[in-house]
Design an enzyme around this catalytic site. Sequence first.
Site, short mmCIF file in Angstrom:
data_model
loop_
_atom_site.label_atom_id
_atom_site.label_comp_id
_atom_site.label_asym_id
_atom_site.label_seq_id
_atom_site.Cartn_x
_atom_site.Cartn_y
_atom_site.Cartn_z
N ASP A 51 0.81 -1.22 0.00
CA ASP A 51 0.00 0.00 0.00
C ASP A 51 0.85 1.28 0.00
OD1 ASP A 51 -1.12 -2.31 1.28
OD2 ASP A 51 -2.83 -1.12 1.93
N GLU A 101 -4.37 2.01 -2.61
CA GLU A 101 -5.62 2.45 -1.99
C GLU A 101 -5.46 3.56 -0.95
OE1 GLU A 101 -8.01 0.23 0.49
OE2 GLU A 101 -6.52 0.12 2.05
N ASN A 102 -4.23 3.84 -0.51
CA ASN A 102 -4.01 4.90 0.48
C ASN A 102 -3.16 6.04 -0.08
OD1 ASN A 102 -3.69 2.12 2.49
ND2 ASN A 102 -5.28 3.62 2.92
N ASN A 150 -10.26 -1.68 1.07
CA ASN A 150 -11.44 -1.09 1.72
C ASN A 150 -11.53 0.42 1.55
OD1 ASN A 150 -9.10 -1.36 3.58
ND2 ASN A 150 -10.40 -0.19 4.98
N HIS A 151 -10.42 1.08 1.17
CA HIS A 151 -10.46 2.54 0.95
C HIS A 151 -10.66 2.92 -0.52
CE1 HIS A 151 -9.53 3.81 5.04
NE2 HIS A 151 -8.57 2.91 5.08
N HIS A 208 -6.55 -8.34 0.35
CA HIS A 208 -6.56 -7.20 1.25
C HIS A 208 -7.38 -7.57 2.47
CE1 HIS A 208 -5.67 -2.89 1.61
NE2 HIS A 208 -6.84 -2.78 2.24
N HIS A 247 -3.02 -4.44 3.49
CA HIS A 247 -3.94 -3.79 4.42
C HIS A 247 -3.33 -3.44 5.77
CE1 HIS A 247 -7.58 -2.49 6.42
NE2 HIS A 247 -7.45 -3.43 7.33
N HIS A 306 -0.22 -2.78 6.63
CA HIS A 306 0.86 -1.78 6.50
C HIS A 306 2.15 -2.16 7.23
CE1 HIS A 306 -1.98 1.81 5.33
NE2 HIS A 306 -2.29 0.67 4.72
#
Length: 273
Positions: free
Chosen positions: A8, A39-40, A67-68, A154, A179, A181
């Site tokens: 990520d 996603e982040n 999820n983001h 994820h 997910h 991190h």
Amino acid sequence: MRFLFLGDMVGRTGRVAVQERLPGLVHDWRLDFVVVNGENAAGGFGITEDIFNETIDAGADVVTTGNHVWDQREALVFAARQDAFLRPANYPPGTPGQGSGLFTARNGARVMVANLMGRAFMHPELDDPFRAASEIVAGCPLGTDADAVVIDFHAEATSEKQSMGHHLDGRVSVVVGTHTHVPTADHQILVNGTAYQSDAGMCGDYDSSLGMDKEEPLNRFLTRVPRGRFEAASGPATICGLAVDISDRTGLAEQVAAVRLGGRLSQSVPDFW
């Protein structure tokens, strides 16, 4: 096939580190295919189309999410027109975008990439990722319709991630978790030949709380009273990921290594390229 997965990207420091370093890695390691979880990337929450395009221009072949994925509302629009942008495949039917796709590597190999999201401790709770994984693999089998199959799972729980690895062992080339991190030390080749790591870690500032500036998360743990928003940390980023040498004959993993470059973490690079 020389494959690289990067975890990520978190905030500006994470995405800039990837975008600046990836072209050199593609050249120096002679990479055939690269997947990056994005996603982040936009301030720690979601991704914009500009950031997606910049990541592709830097050498990524596919950008996955989690999820983001919809935190930046424009993703609901550009997801439908960007084939190399994947959201979790186990979203309900009718969700914008695609959760998997077949792509062509630099060496001409056919690479199926799928993005799935776990259900343990995750929100929103999506459809069964194990059933979705089986359907995707059955629809594009390794060795016949695809020369390599890569799964970005994820998910929060390592038990769910490990179970997915065993569920797909021998049927896909790579199962790599995202997910949390934080890079895990369990990169390996499973008994039937699938490369696996519970979490690739993030590309971001590790002097932080999961890539966020550490003061506000710490304040909330200490006081339970929010004082402000979470903001992405801005210090030097460590690029974290997984390198896999995939057999051109079987599509299964032959060698696997953790990747950690720059920033605060101890450095790690593959020694087989």
